[in-house]
Write a protein that holds these residues in place. Structure first.
Motif, mmCIF file in Angstrom:
data_model
loop_
_atom_site.group_PDB
_atom_site.id
_atom_site.type_symbol
_atom_site.label_atom_id
_atom_site.label_comp_id
_atom_site.label_asym_id
_atom_site.label_seq_id
_atom_site.Cartn_x
_atom_site.Cartn_y
_atom_site.Cartn_z
ATOM 1 N N ASP A 11 0.833 -1.197 0.000
ATOM 2 C CA ASP A 11 0.000 0.000 0.000
ATOM 3 C C ASP A 11 0.874 1.256 0.000
ATOM 4 O O ASP A 11 0.601 2.221 -0.711
ATOM 5 N N THR A 12 1.958 1.227 0.752
ATOM 6 C CA THR A 12 2.867 2.370 0.842
ATOM 7 C C THR A 12 3.601 2.610 -0.472
ATOM 8 O O THR A 12 3.718 3.742 -0.925
ATOM 9 N N ILE A 13 4.091 1.551 -1.119
ATOM 10 C CA ILE A 13 4.862 1.727 -2.343
ATOM 11 C C ILE A 13 3.984 1.975 -3.565
ATOM 12 O O ILE A 13 4.500 2.306 -4.627
ATOM 13 N N SER A 14 2.681 1.861 -3.418
ATOM 14 C CA SER A 14 1.800 2.045 -4.579
ATOM 15 C C SER A 14 1.889 3.455 -5.157
ATOM 16 O O SER A 14 1.533 3.670 -6.309
ATOM 17 N N MET A 15 2.406 4.405 -4.393
ATOM 18 C CA MET A 15 2.557 5.769 -4.903
ATOM 19 C C MET A 15 3.754 5.896 -5.849
ATOM 20 O O MET A 15 3.891 6.869 -6.551
ATOM 21 N N TYR A 16 4.627 4.879 -5.860
ATOM 22 C CA TYR A 16 5.803 4.895 -6.723
ATOM 23 C C TYR A 16 5.581 3.985 -7.923
ATOM 24 O O TYR A 16 4.911 2.969 -7.830
ATOM 25 N N GLN A 17 6.179 4.334 -9.026
ATOM 26 C CA GLN A 17 6.078 3.503 -10.214
ATOM 27 C C GLN A 17 7.003 2.306 -10.061
ATOM 28 O O GLN A 17 8.134 2.431 -9.612
ATOM 29 N N GLY A 18 6.508 1.121 -10.402
ATOM 30 C CA GLY A 18 7.353 -0.061 -10.312
ATOM 31 C C GLY A 18 6.587 -1.325 -10.626
ATOM 32 O O GLY A 18 5.362 -1.340 -10.685
ATOM 33 N N THR A 19 7.337 -2.394 -10.829
ATOM 34 C CA THR A 19 6.766 -3.703 -11.094
ATOM 35 C C THR A 19 7.359 -4.665 -10.084
ATOM 36 O O THR A 19 8.564 -4.645 -9.823
ATOM 37 N N TYR A 20 6.510 -5.510 -9.512
ATOM 38 C CA TYR A 20 6.909 -6.377 -8.423
ATOM 39 C C TYR A 20 6.347 -7.777 -8.629
ATOM 40 O O TYR A 20 5.258 -7.940 -9.172
ATOM 41 N N LEU A 21 7.080 -8.779 -8.160
ATOM 42 C CA LEU A 21 6.577 -10.136 -8.096
ATOM 43 C C LEU A 21 6.177 -10.357 -6.650
ATOM 44 O O LEU A 21 7.005 -10.233 -5.740
ATOM 45 N N VAL A 22 4.896 -10.650 -6.432
ATOM 46 C CA VAL A 22 4.345 -10.710 -5.088
ATOM 47 C C VAL A 22 3.882 -12.135 -4.778
ATOM 48 O O VAL A 22 3.137 -12.734 -5.556
ATOM 49 N N GLY A 23 4.339 -12.651 -3.648
ATOM 50 C CA GLY A 23 3.934 -13.973 -3.191
ATOM 51 C C GLY A 23 3.416 -13.895 -1.773
ATOM 52 O O GLY A 23 3.155 -12.810 -1.246
ATOM 53 N N SER A 24 3.299 -15.030 -1.152
ATOM 54 C CA SER A 24 2.821 -15.103 0.216
ATOM 55 C C SER A 24 3.930 -14.665 1.162
ATOM 56 O O SER A 24 4.917 -15.380 1.340
ATOM 57 N N ARG A 25 3.822 -13.482 1.713
ATOM 58 C CA ARG A 25 4.761 -12.875 2.648
ATOM 59 C C ARG A 25 6.104 -12.536 2.039
ATOM 60 O O ARG A 25 7.110 -12.424 2.741
ATOM 61 N N TRP A 26 6.154 -12.329 0.716
ATOM 62 C CA TRP A 26 7.396 -11.893 0.080
ATOM 63 C C TRP A 26 7.098 -11.077 -1.169
ATOM 64 O O TRP A 26 6.036 -11.199 -1.773
ATOM 65 N N VAL B 90 9.487 -9.479 -4.675
ATOM 66 C CA VAL B 90 10.746 -9.293 -5.390
ATOM 67 C C VAL B 90 10.581 -8.061 -6.273
ATOM 68 O O VAL B 90 9.607 -7.954 -7.028
ATOM 69 N N SER B 91 11.510 -7.126 -6.174
ATOM 70 C CA SER B 91 11.508 -5.899 -6.967
ATOM 71 C C SER B 91 12.642 -5.998 -7.986
ATOM 72 O O SER B 91 13.811 -6.046 -7.598
ATOM 73 N N ALA B 92 12.282 -6.038 -9.280
ATOM 74 C CA ALA B 92 13.288 -6.188 -10.331
ATOM 75 C C ALA B 92 12.720 -5.674 -11.644
ATOM 76 O O ALA B 92 11.563 -5.238 -11.713
ATOM 77 N N GLN B 93 13.530 -5.746 -12.685
ATOM 78 C CA GLN B 93 13.064 -5.400 -14.026
ATOM 79 C C GLN B 93 12.002 -6.418 -14.449
ATOM 80 O O GLN B 93 12.089 -7.595 -14.099
ATOM 81 N N PRO B 94 10.998 -5.985 -15.216
ATOM 82 C CA PRO B 94 9.916 -6.886 -15.613
ATOM 83 C C PRO B 94 10.380 -8.191 -16.264
ATOM 84 O O PRO B 94 9.827 -9.257 -15.981
ATOM 85 N N LYS B 95 11.413 -8.146 -17.087
ATOM 86 C CA LYS B 95 11.909 -9.364 -17.734
ATOM 87 C C LYS B 95 12.393 -10.376 -16.697
ATOM 88 O O LYS B 95 12.102 -11.577 -16.780
ATOM 89 N N ALA B 96 13.126 -9.897 -15.697
ATOM 90 C CA ALA B 96 13.620 -10.774 -14.633
ATOM 91 C C ALA B 96 12.463 -11.328 -13.812
ATOM 92 O O ALA B 96 12.471 -12.510 -13.431
ATOM 93 N N LEU B 97 11.454 -10.500 -13.555
ATOM 94 C CA LEU B 97 10.307 -10.958 -12.776
ATOM 95 C C LEU B 97 9.574 -12.096 -13.481
ATOM 96 O O LEU B 97 9.116 -13.044 -12.838
ATOM 97 N N GLU B 98 9.467 -12.007 -14.800
ATOM 98 C CA GLU B 98 8.835 -13.087 -15.577
ATOM 99 C C GLU B 98 9.614 -14.390 -15.384
ATOM 100 O O GLU B 98 9.024 -15.451 -15.207
ATOM 101 N N GLU B 99 10.935 -14.307 -15.430
ATOM 102 C CA GLU B 99 11.774 -15.490 -15.230
ATOM 103 C C GLU B 99 11.618 -16.032 -13.812
ATOM 104 O O GLU B 99 11.471 -17.235 -13.618
ATOM 105 N N PHE B 100 11.652 -15.148 -12.817
ATOM 106 C CA PHE B 100 11.545 -15.566 -11.421
ATOM 107 C C PHE B 100 10.181 -16.202 -11.138
ATOM 108 O O PHE B 100 10.071 -17.098 -10.311
ATOM 109 N N ARG B 101 9.152 -15.723 -11.803
ATOM 110 C CA ARG B 101 7.805 -16.240 -11.574
ATOM 111 C C ARG B 101 7.731 -17.736 -11.887
ATOM 112 O O ARG B 101 7.028 -18.478 -11.221
ATOM 113 N N GLY B 102 8.489 -18.194 -12.888
ATOM 114 C CA GLY B 102 8.511 -19.608 -13.215
ATOM 115 C C GLY B 102 9.074 -20.460 -12.091
ATOM 116 O O GLY B 102 8.694 -21.609 -11.932
ATOM 117 N N THR B 103 9.973 -19.891 -11.298
ATOM 118 C CA THR B 103 10.594 -20.607 -10.187
ATOM 119 C C THR B 103 9.864 -20.369 -8.873
ATOM 120 O O THR B 103 9.638 -21.293 -8.110
#
Length: 151
Positions: free
Chosen positions: A102-117, A119-132
């Motif tokens: 909720d706090t970071i929603s004021m900033y522009q960014g893309t995040y991979l969000v899971g249960s209690r975690w 990951v903040s990275a470039q969108p391409k990396a997030l796509e790769e991480f999502r598979g794992t």
């Protein structure tokens, strides 16, 4: 509006974390042995459910993390790679993650969000991480005037 985005994101994450079996079309409980037998967990299932621990998530993404924040509400580590840097943030409770999002929603960014975690990275990396790691990719467009607007 930010709360509704976080709420909607939570609704998307909930089915993924509660019933995801790693890509199969059956619900997670189907095809498993009885409660008296040890559950059968495939390698893919073990990969998709990332634990809420910075070091383990870092290992799953292929980096040796350096912890930069240790607090009661969160732990955060940074990974430096040739493809770019990224942050892994874990939370002891889901409510802390929701407050953080909720706090970071004021900033522009893309995040991979899971249960209690998160990951903040470039969108391409997030796509790769999502598979794992599993999780849901969340985009925040930020609030306020853009850099191109004039006062």
């Amino acid at each position: 509006m930010a709360r509704s985005v976080v709420f909607a994101g939570g609704l998307v994450v909930l089915p993924l974390t509660a019933g995801c079996d790693g890509g199969g079309s059956e619900p997670a409980g189907k095809g498993r042995q009885s409660a008296t037998a040890a559950p059968v967990v495939s390698a893919l299932e073990a990969q998709v459910v990332a634990p809420a621990k910075v070091e383990v998530i870092a290992g799953l993404t292929g980096c040796e993390v350096k912890i930069r924040t240790e607090a009661a509400e969160l732990r955060e580590g940074v990974c430096h790679t040739g493809d770019g840097d990224y942050l892994i943030t874990t939370f002891p409770e889901e409510r802390f993650k929701e407050t953080w999002l909720d706090t970071i929603s004021m900033y522009q960014g893309t995040y991979l969000v899971g249960s209690r975690w998160v990951v903040s990275a470039q969108p391409k990396a997030l796509e790769e991480f999502r598979g794992t790691l599993g999780g849901t990719i969340v985009h925040h467009s930020g609030v306020g005037p853009s850099a191109a607007s004039s006062p």
